[in-house]
Each structure stands twice: as C-alpha cells, then as structure tokens.
Design a protein around this motif. Structure first.
Motif, PDB file in Angstrom:
ATOM      1  N   PRO A 271     -20.293 -13.210  26.423  1.00 43.33           N
ATOM      2  CA  PRO A 271     -21.432 -12.972  27.311  1.00 43.33           C
ATOM      3  C   PRO A 271     -20.976 -12.546  28.711  1.00 43.33           C
ATOM      4  O   PRO A 271     -20.052 -13.128  29.280  1.00 43.33           O
ATOM      5  CB  PRO A 271     -22.119 -14.345  27.359  1.00 43.33           C
ATOM      6  N   PRO A 293     -21.373 -10.437  21.325  1.00 43.14           N
ATOM      7  CA  PRO A 293     -21.181 -11.837  21.729  1.00 43.14           C
ATOM      8  C   PRO A 293     -21.889 -12.796  20.775  1.00 43.14           C
ATOM      9  O   PRO A 293     -22.956 -12.486  20.232  1.00 43.14           O
ATOM     10  CB  PRO A 293     -21.800 -11.892  23.126  1.00 43.14           C
ATOM     11  N   MET A 297     -26.615 -13.025  26.020  1.00 47.47           N
ATOM     12  CA  MET A 297     -26.159 -12.320  27.212  1.00 47.47           C
ATOM     13  C   MET A 297     -27.111 -12.593  28.374  1.00 47.47           C
ATOM     14  O   MET A 297     -28.309 -12.842  28.172  1.00 47.47           O
ATOM     15  CB  MET A 297     -26.124 -10.817  26.939  1.00 47.47           C
TER      16      MET A 297
END
Length: 379
Positions: A271, A293, A297
């Motif tokens: 992130p 990720p 995020m």
C-alpha cells in the motif's frame, strides 16, 4: 538448515495417474500451505493432436508463486507445482502441430488455455478471457477432466500449441524466463500507451517488474525516471539505463518533478499513496498499476485526475500474440532480465529471500538440478 525449511520426504509424491504415452516429470512444489517446497513427481499427459511436449530447461520464480504455494490468495488445491515462466525445448508434438517441431526452443507464460470464444479471446486478449483463462498452475484444466494444472518447477510440461511461444535463439534462455511474466506485464502497458522516442516514463519501484519496465521503456526510446523510497537504489537504477532517479520520500524532489512525466508504471505491491505521483503527470498522462497490494491502498483524490485529464489504469500480463511481440522486441534490442540462477535445493531459500526483497532482480530455477522421478512412483 534454514529456519522453516522443510525436510524433503524420502519418496516424492506423484500427482495424477500416468496415462498411456504420458511421462513422469520430476518436480518441486507444495503439499500444504506450510510445507514449503518439496520433491514431487508429476504425471504429464501424452501430447494430443494440438499439443506440444516441452523438456523444461529453466523456470522463473515469481512472487505470486510464493503467495499461491503458501495459500495466501485463498483456498488452494494441493499438491501444487508452481512456475509460469517456462523455457525449454520441444520434445514431441501432436499429429496436427505444424508450427513447432522437436528441438525448437519455446516458452510458456502465465496461461495455458482460455475459452477461445469470447470477445477478449477473439481479440487476442486471452488474459482477459470473459470465462476465465486457465492458469499455468493451480487451475482446473478445462480440456482434461478434473485435473488441476501443474506448473514449470518440473522437467517437462505438455501445452496446447496455441499457448506456446517461440523463444528467439539470440537470447540467453535462462534470462528469457522472467520475460514471460515480468517482461510482458510491463511491455503491455507501454505498448498500450504507445510509448515512443522522447516520451518520459516514470517507474515506481525497482524490483523484478520495475527493472524490466526500465529496460523496455529505454529500448522504446523513452526517457526513464525511477521513483524510489531508497536512495541506495539510485546507482542500480542508473546502471539499468534510467536517466534520472527521484527519491519519492523527498517532498522537494517530488515537487520538482511536477508535470514532467507522460506515463507511470507502478510496480509496488505494498500500500502506498498515489496522489503525489499523479501530480508528476502531464495533461493526458496515465498511471498503470501493476503491483497488487494485499491490503487497501490510500484513497485516490479524484481532483488530481480531473484537473489534468489523467487516467488511472490497471494491466494484466499480455495476450499470446503480444507476448510473442515482446519476445521478438527483446531479441531485436538485446533485452533480457537480470537473474540469479538457483538449483532445486535452493528453492526454499530463494522464497525467503524474495519475501525479504533480497534478489537482484529475478531468480530462475535450473531444472537440470531436479532429480529423475523415482520408479516406485509409477506404482
């Protein structure tokens, strides 16, 4: 012994029964989410009319292999042999195969099938198959009953000819392997954005994907700017061909980069805040997200997109024709991955090092280090 590294079993487990004309392949894979990689034996089918049998020489190690074998992406079928960056030579072909013959050097990437009927498949975008592409490992084999596909940490594989790629002889086959994932994953958005001479391409992150993005963008004639949180990576970025390095933790450096970039390739899989990178883009610029990720995020500020007509996009590997285009482009420009070759007994250590970020820039398995299947496994 490395902590957490499993003790290999005395006899490799065999995956699937051996059918007439099929072969046993030595392999390494996981038997559970916490088993680590252990010796296995995979039964490969005899080539059907449209199949190509490949004697695998090299297989790249991708971080997604770690996630899959450890069950970090949800329920996983075990045993599982990972590996979707396969390079080898053709050993047998099916009766209807005319475009490959024994001895040809070939490759197999992240998929071995798709529905072949939907709009995406018909447009040569098999990776976006509307009915789901068949991954090289861990996917239900849509043309072979209830079997699950097993990947390239093995001595052989059998794949439909439509999903087999021709590897240019001018390229080092070991260093080609990562091109079949990291290479095409970065090549595809560069091509989609029509990168050409004098465009400015920003690359966020300098790992397996990032180092390929630098090399490919430079080969297309672009000026390349690497964004990194680590000042220590600046010399490596410049050595790869980057024209400039911006320390993304430095507000002054980021402010100086305002409106200087045409396209950003973001390869970071952790992130991170994208809004500072949007401010570096010119009008009609774009940021392609390649890293995935595992956690949420930070939110994107729509105003950053609206005020400069900026596009925020994603991209997934590439279709078969585009992957072949990428390989031919790399042959023309002498582009391959920077690799560290490992043997079968180093695979678990390589996984630990990948998680720690201790690789420059991709590991590749030499399948010649795999032991021949034990004859007892035939029983």
């Amino acid at each position: 012994m490395t902590p957490g590294r499993p003790v290999p079993p005395p006899l490799a487990q065999t995956i699937n029964p051996v059918a007439d004309g099929g072969v046993l392949a030595a392999a390494y894979g996981a038997t559970s989410g916490d088993s680590g990689l252990v010796p296995l034996t995979v039964a490969r089918r005899a080539p059907k009319a449209d199949d190509v049998e490949i004697a695998i020489e090299y297989c790249g190690l991708c971080h997604s292999d770690v996630h899959a074998t450890r069950g970090e992406w949800g329920n996983q079928s075990y045993p599982l042999v990972p590996g979707h960056e396969i390079v080898g030579t053709v050993s047998r072909v099916g009766a209807d195969v005319t475009d490959f013959e024994a001895g040809d050097r070939v490759g197999v990437g992240c998929m071995v099938d798709s529905c072949r009927e939907c709009g995406s498949c018909l447009d040569g975008l098999e990776q976006y198959c509307e009915n789901g592409m068949t991954g090289t490992y861990g996917a239900k084999d849509r043309r072979n009953g209830d079997t699950v596909t097993q990947g390239g940490y093995a001595t052989s594989v059998v794949v439909d000819r439509r999903y087999v790629l021709r590897v240019p002889e001018s390229l080092d086959p070991a260093a080609v392997a990562p091109l079949l994932c990291a290479g095409v994953t970065t090549f595809s958005p560069l091509r989609h954005f029509d990168v050409e001479e004098d465009d400015v391409v920003g690359v966020v992150g300098l790992g397996g994907l990032g180092h390929m993005a630098v090399k490919l963008a430079k080969a297309m004639g672009a000026k390349v700017v690497v964004f990194t949180t680590s000042e220590a990576k600046a010399p490596a970025a410049l050595e790869l061909g980057a024209d400039d390095v911006v320390l993304s933790r430095d507000p002054a450096a980021m402010a100086a980069a305002d409106r200087t970039i045409d396209l950003i390739i973001d390869t970071v899989a952790a992130p991170h805040d994208l809004n500072p990178f949007f401010r570096t883009l010119r009008v009609d610029g774009a940021l392609f997200q390649l890293g995935l990720p595992s956690e949420a995020m930070p939110p994107v500020n729509p105003g950053a997109l609206i005020c400069r007509r900026i596009a925020y996009a994603g991209s997934l590997i590439g279709g078969i024709a585009e992957t072949q285009e990428m390989l031919d482009f790399c042959a023309e420009h002498g582009v391959v991955a920077d690799i560290e070759l490992v043997g079968a007994d180093q695979l678990n250590e390589a996984y630990h090092r990948m998680v720690a970020g201790d690789v420059k820039y991709r590991f590749v398995l030499d399948t010649g280090t795999l032991q021949a299947p034990a004859k007892e496994a035939d029983a």
